[in-house]
Design an enzyme around this catalytic site. Structure first.
Site, short mmCIF file in Angstrom:
data_model
loop_
_atom_site.label_atom_id
_atom_site.label_comp_id
_atom_site.label_asym_id
_atom_site.label_seq_id
_atom_site.Cartn_x
_atom_site.Cartn_y
_atom_site.Cartn_z
N CYS A 86 0.84 -1.20 0.00
CA CYS A 86 0.00 0.00 0.00
C CYS A 86 0.88 1.26 0.00
O CYS A 86 1.59 1.50 -0.96
CB CYS A 86 -0.96 -0.06 1.18
SG CYS A 86 -2.39 1.01 1.01
N HIS A 194 -3.41 -5.91 0.78
CA HIS A 194 -2.76 -6.13 2.07
C HIS A 194 -2.66 -7.60 2.46
O HIS A 194 -3.58 -8.14 3.09
CB HIS A 194 -3.55 -5.41 3.17
CG HIS A 194 -3.46 -3.93 3.10
ND1 HIS A 194 -2.48 -3.22 3.76
CD2 HIS A 194 -4.20 -3.01 2.44
CE1 HIS A 194 -2.64 -1.92 3.51
NE2 HIS A 194 -3.67 -1.77 2.71
N GLU A 196 -0.84 -8.74 4.78
CA GLU A 196 -0.70 -8.81 6.25
C GLU A 196 -2.04 -8.71 6.95
O GLU A 196 -2.13 -8.95 8.15
CB GLU A 196 0.27 -7.71 6.72
CG GLU A 196 -0.30 -6.31 6.90
CD GLU A 196 -0.53 -5.54 5.60
OE1 GLU A 196 -0.43 -6.15 4.51
OE2 GLU A 196 -0.83 -4.33 5.68
#
Lengths: 223, 83
Positions: A86, A194, A196
Site C-alpha cells: 500500500c 494487504h 498482512e
C-alpha cells in the site's frame, strides 16, 4: 528470520505487519522508527501501509527522500528482500526501487474491501508457495492505487515476468490490472492489496500466509 | 531573495480523473464550452540567491517536486518583494 517494519510518521499498518510476522508466524520482528535507524541487522524489510507524511505532495514522496530509504536501497542492492504494501508500494515507486507510479483511483473514491487477485508469477521469493493462476483474496484500502507506467515500462515488466499479482476485477484503473510487481532482481515486491491483513480465517482470509511463508522458507533455506 | 513559481502538471496521455470530474461539474453548471480540465499543482519557493539557481531548482523538481513518471513541470524565477 528477523524483520524490520519501518515506521514513518503517518504509517498505520505497521502493527498489522508486525502482528503478521511476529504473532501469526512466530518470526522475529521489530518496529523501527524511520529516524536514526540501522537496518543492517535485519533479513527482511517491510514497508507498511498508511499515510506517511499525510500523503503531502504525492503519496510516499516525502518518505522516499528520508535517510532510511538509503538504507533500504542498500539492503535491496545486496539482494535481500523488501516488501512494500500500500503506502509502502508508493514509497518504493517514489524512491525508484520499483518502476511506475501510483495515481488517484479512477473513480476518485477511497476503496476498502476484499478483492480477488490472480497470482501471475509464482517464481518469486514471495510467491513460491502459491501456484500460478491461483485466485486469492486480500483486502484493499487505498485512494491512490491506480498503477501507471508508460508502454515501454509495461512491456519490460511483462518481458521480465515482473507482474506478480493482478486484480481479477480491476477496482482502481491500474494498467494491465496490476496489483503488485517485483523489481528485475526479484527481491523487492510492491503491492497495493494487504497480505498482512489476510493472515487469519477468522478475519476474512488467510491467503496472505503463503506470501510470508514463501519468503521465510526461502530465507531460512539460504541461511 | 528570489521567488520561484513551480507548476506541476500531469503528462499528456496520463488519465486525470480529477480533471474529468471538474470538467463535468463545470458542464453541469452550464459552462458547456469546457471540453477538458486538467489538475496540477502550484508551489511557491523563497530561495536565497546563490550560484546555479536554475540548475538547482530543476534538480528539486526532478528529485521531489514532480514525479517524472507521471508529471511535467515548469518554473519561473522572480525577485521576491520585500514584505
Amino acid at each position: 528470520m528477523k524483520f524490520a517494519v519501518v515506521v514513518f510518521p503517518g504509517s498505520n499498518c505497521d502493527r498489522d505487519m508486525y502482528h503478521a510476522v511476529k504473532d501469526v508466524l512466530g518470526e522475529e520482528a521489530e518496529l523501527v522508527w524511520y529516524e536514526n535507524s540501522n537496518l543492517s541487522n535485519y533479513d527482511g524489510i517491510l514497508l507498511p501501509g498508511g499515510f506517511s507524511y499525510g500523503d503531502y505532495l504525492r503519496s510516499g514522496a516525502v518518505a522516499a527522500t528520508s535517510n532510511v530509504m538509503e538504507q533500504v536501497k542498500e539492503h535491496a542492492s545486496l539482494g535481500k528482500p523488501v516488501l512494500g504494501v500500500c503506502n509502502g508500494f508508493q514509497v518504493l515507486t517514489e524512491s525508484g526501487l520499483l518502476p511506475g507510479a501510483l495515481m488517484r483511483n479512477k473513480n476518485l473514491s477511497f476503496m476498502c474491501h476484499q478483492e480477488e487477485l490472480v497470482v501471475k508469477n509464482n517464481e518469486t521469493i514471495f510467491t513460491s508457495s502459491y501456484s500460478t493462476g491461483e485466485i486469492i483474496r486480500f483486502p484493499i484500502a487505498h485512494g491512490e492505487g491506480n498503477y501507471y507506467c508508460d508502454e515501454e515500462t509495461l512491456a519490460e515488466l511483462k518481458n521480465n515476468n515482473q507482474i506478480v499479482f493482478t486484480y481479477k476485477n480491476n477496482p482502481n484503473g491500474s494498467v494491465s490490472d496490476i496489483a503488485g510487481i517485483v523489481n528485475k532482481q526479484g527481491n523487492v515486491l510492491g503491492m497495493m492489496p494487504h497480505p498482512e491483513r489476510a493472515m487469519e480465517k477468522l478475519l476474512g482470509s488467510d491467503d496472505g500466509l503463503k506470501l510470508f511463508q514463501s519468503l521465510i522458507n526461502k530465507v531460512k533455506a539460504v541461511v | 531573495m528570489k521567488k520561484v513559481h513551480v507548476y506541476v502538471t500531469l503528462k499528456r496521455g496520463v488519465l486525470d480523473p480529477q480533471g474529468k470530474a471538474i470538467q463535468k461539474s463545470l458542464n453541469s453548471l452550464g459552462y458547456e464550452e469546457v471540453v477538458e480540465a486538467r489538475v496540477g499543482k502550484y508551489l511557491e519557493l523563497q530561495v536565497e540567491e546563490g550560484p546555479n539557481l536554475m540548475g538547482r531548482v530543476k534538480e528539486m523538481c526532478d528529485k521531489l517536486l514532480a514525479n517524472p513518471v507521471i508529471e511535467d513541470y515548469s518554473f519561473e524565477v522572480e525577485e521576491a518583494i520585500h514584505s
